[in-house]
Design a protein around this motif. Sequence first.
Motif, PDB file in Angstrom:
ATOM      1  N   LYS A 177       0.816  -1.209   0.000  1.00  0.00           N
ATOM      2  CA  LYS A 177       0.000   0.000   0.000  1.00  0.00           C
ATOM      3  C   LYS A 177       0.857   1.269   0.000  1.00  0.00           C
ATOM      4  O   LYS A 177       0.422   2.335  -0.452  1.00  0.00           O
ATOM      5  N   GLN A 178       2.087   1.162   0.463  1.00  0.00           N
ATOM      6  CA  GLN A 178       2.881   2.354   0.712  1.00  0.00           C
ATOM      7  C   GLN A 178       3.911   2.663  -0.375  1.00  0.00           C
ATOM      8  O   GLN A 178       4.263   3.827  -0.580  1.00  0.00           O
ATOM      9  N   ARG A 179       4.417   1.640  -1.058  1.00  0.00           N
ATOM     10  CA  ARG A 179       5.524   1.862  -1.980  1.00  0.00           C
ATOM     11  C   ARG A 179       5.037   2.030  -3.417  1.00  0.00           C
ATOM     12  O   ARG A 179       4.117   1.351  -3.862  1.00  0.00           O
ATOM     13  N   SER A 180       5.707   2.905  -4.130  1.00  0.00           N
ATOM     14  CA  SER A 180       5.337   3.216  -5.511  1.00  0.00           C
ATOM     15  C   SER A 180       5.554   2.016  -6.425  1.00  0.00           C
ATOM     16  O   SER A 180       6.498   1.240  -6.250  1.00  0.00           O
ATOM     17  N   ASN A 181       4.682   1.888  -7.410  1.00  0.00           N
ATOM     18  CA  ASN A 181       4.862   0.868  -8.449  1.00  0.00           C
ATOM     19  C   ASN A 181       5.591   1.422  -9.661  1.00  0.00           C
ATOM     20  O   ASN A 181       5.761   0.730 -10.672  1.00  0.00           O
ATOM     21  N   GLY A 182       5.994   2.691  -9.585  1.00  0.00           N
ATOM     22  CA  GLY A 182       6.704   3.314 -10.684  1.00  0.00           C
ATOM     23  C   GLY A 182       5.832   3.813 -11.811  1.00  0.00           C
ATOM     24  O   GLY A 182       6.324   4.331 -12.812  1.00  0.00           O
ATOM     25  N   HIS A 183       4.508   3.663 -11.639  1.00  0.00           N
ATOM     26  CA  HIS A 183       3.581   4.071 -12.692  1.00  0.00           C
ATOM     27  C   HIS A 183       2.468   4.967 -12.138  1.00  0.00           C
ATOM     28  O   HIS A 183       1.348   4.949 -12.650  1.00  0.00           O
ATOM     29  N   GLY A 184       2.764   5.692 -11.095  1.00  0.00           N
ATOM     30  CA  GLY A 184       1.792   6.608 -10.534  1.00  0.00           C
ATOM     31  C   GLY A 184       0.897   6.016  -9.475  1.00  0.00           C
ATOM     32  O   GLY A 184       0.017   6.703  -8.950  1.00  0.00           O
ATOM     33  N   GLY A 185       1.090   4.749  -9.138  1.00  0.00           N
ATOM     34  CA  GLY A 185       0.299   4.102  -8.096  1.00  0.00           C
ATOM     35  C   GLY A 185       1.205   3.468  -7.065  1.00  0.00           C
ATOM     36  O   GLY A 185       2.389   3.799  -6.952  1.00  0.00           O
ATOM     37  N   VAL A 186       0.641   2.545  -6.286  1.00  0.00           N
ATOM     38  CA  VAL A 186       1.414   1.771  -5.332  1.00  0.00           C
ATOM     39  C   VAL A 186       1.416   0.308  -5.784  1.00  0.00           C
ATOM     40  O   VAL A 186       0.777  -0.050  -6.782  1.00  0.00           O
ATOM     41  N   ILE A 187       2.126  -0.532  -5.075  1.00  0.00           N
ATOM     42  CA  ILE A 187       2.311  -1.913  -5.504  1.00  0.00           C
ATOM     43  C   ILE A 187       0.984  -2.626  -5.722  1.00  0.00           C
ATOM     44  O   ILE A 187       0.830  -3.387  -6.685  1.00  0.00           O
ATOM     45  N   GLU A 188       0.003  -2.383  -4.862  1.00  0.00           N
ATOM     46  CA  GLU A 188      -1.260  -3.099  -4.967  1.00  0.00           C
ATOM     47  C   GLU A 188      -2.180  -2.547  -6.051  1.00  0.00           C
ATOM     48  O   GLU A 188      -3.222  -3.158  -6.367  1.00  0.00           O
ATOM     49  N   THR A 189      -1.856  -1.418  -6.647  1.00  0.00           N
ATOM     50  CA  THR A 189      -2.783  -0.742  -7.558  1.00  0.00           C
ATOM     51  C   THR A 189      -3.224  -1.625  -8.713  1.00  0.00           C
ATOM     52  O   THR A 189      -4.419  -1.674  -9.056  1.00  0.00           O
ATOM     53  N   GLU A 190      -2.305  -2.333  -9.349  1.00  0.00           N
ATOM     54  CA  GLU A 190      -2.656  -3.146 -10.519  1.00  0.00           C
ATOM     55  C   GLU A 190      -3.674  -4.213 -10.162  1.00  0.00           C
ATOM     56  O   GLU A 190      -4.679  -4.398 -10.873  1.00  0.00           O
ATOM     57  N   ASP A 191      -3.450  -4.929  -9.064  1.00  0.00           N
ATOM     58  CA  ASP A 191      -4.401  -5.969  -8.659  1.00  0.00           C
ATOM     59  C   ASP A 191      -5.717  -5.369  -8.189  1.00  0.00           C
ATOM     60  O   ASP A 191      -6.789  -5.918  -8.463  1.00  0.00           O
ATOM     61  N   ARG A 192      -5.649  -4.254  -7.480  1.00  0.00           N
ATOM     62  CA  ARG A 192      -6.875  -3.582  -7.018  1.00  0.00           C
ATOM     63  C   ARG A 192      -7.731  -3.164  -8.205  1.00  0.00           C
ATOM     64  O   ARG A 192      -8.935  -3.431  -8.243  1.00  0.00           O
ATOM     65  N   ASP A 193      -7.112  -2.522  -9.188  1.00  0.00           N
ATOM     66  CA  ASP A 193      -7.856  -2.094 -10.370  1.00  0.00           C
ATOM     67  C   ASP A 193      -8.415  -3.283 -11.134  1.00  0.00           C
ATOM     68  O   ASP A 193      -9.548  -3.237 -11.645  1.00  0.00           O
TER      69      ASP A 193
END
Length: 475
Positions: A177-193
């Motif tokens: 939840k806290q660290r960037s995924n390098g694409h404007g979100g956080v690590i969980e963003t891709e799976d959440r979306d």
Amino acid sequence: MLRLRTRFLAVVGALALGFAVPMSGAAADPAHERSPGDQLAKEITNQVKPPRIPARPFNVVDFGADPTGQRESTAAIAEAIEAASVKGGTVIFPEGEFLTGAIHLRSDVNLHVGEGATVRFSQDREDYLPAVHTRWEGVELYNYSPFIYAKDVTNVAITGSGTLDGQADEDHWWPWKQRSNGHGGVIETEDRDALFEMAESGVPVEQRDFGADSKLRPNFVQFYNSSNILVRDVTLTNSPMWMIHPVLSENVTVDNVNLDSPNGPNSDGVDPESSENVVIKNSRFNNGDDCIAVKSGRNADGRRIDVPSENILVHDNHMRSGHGGVTIGSEMTGGVRNVVAENNTMSSPNLDRALRVKTNSVRGGVVEHVYFRSNDVPEIGGEVIRVNFQYEEGDAGEHTPAVRDINISDVHSVGGEFALYLKGYERSPVSDVTVSDSSFSEVGTPMELEHVRNLRLDDVDINGEHYDETVNEGA
């Protein structure tokens, strides 16, 4: 559940129309009349009873659990639970430290964490596989098992004065939840979306299997489609996200529990979701998100399941850090009704709001019959009362929410940015809010109102100014 729901709705509806409704066995005379909040609290108290589980002991050490915590005791704990479930019993953690993966409870079992016992949960995500049927931020899927998981059970408890330590930290679970995924979100963003898109597209739940590669954090304790539930006396700390999460469950009691996870993202304390007849009392909250958040599913998945949360009683708790003391939403698509929060203390500069309702037109849903009374707020960071229809996606959908019949009485606060922050839509104003016999001192701004209809102020003081009036703003 249907009979109880009908009874509660009849009570609240009749009282809202001005009729006196006697308690069962009481004469229908003025001596027995109560306010709607009194009546509702009494009804919930009468209905919610803790489970009766045999005290027959099953000590996990006798099944091979290691009380030094040097090796995992997952299998031994599972064996003790299986043995206890045959005729009902209490699975005991004696003094010591125990390391385990996921614990799956069964009917007629009390998991008792005794004095001096600490149960530490593995930091290896493989220990929470295979994936189980769960709900994540209001959407069904198959994901890591909650650390303690109970599905389709009845008569189940977690008790004792010991500690359940999730061992989530800056290197485990929280970074997703806290660290960037390098694409404007956080690590969980891709799976959440991806999960939310699956739900919106109607992908069957069985195909929403995130498995071993998931970056969606598990809940700490989750009861799913279960009944007659008790959590009492234990301490929960270092949670990966939501701490106690009853889903599609009924007859739930959380009593004298210490919920301590102020540094964890989304570490809500207790989140009843699409659940009925819930009492949360005598507990202490120090959380990295909402202390209590009443929910009922998110967006399309919430409409598919379409089960509200109702008949929730919150009393005699102490809230410290958190985004909200008592919150409704934002996953409230199935609706929330009949909520009483009374005799709580909410006090910390790190507590953002006392009562919070958050929603938008993507969520939809109806919130009604809420009673927030006799709560003491000696210190607050943001808004004392906040209702906001612009949460997250904002007004970007076709499912207009409604918030109505909110009753605030005998609430006294010091500090904060706003006493009342109420913002609805022009087409759906925040309606029928009553504030009575209350005082708000040292707030930055008395009120911020937008699209509010029939706000009744009765014997209210804000920064020393007295209010007795009805307000309509943009409605």
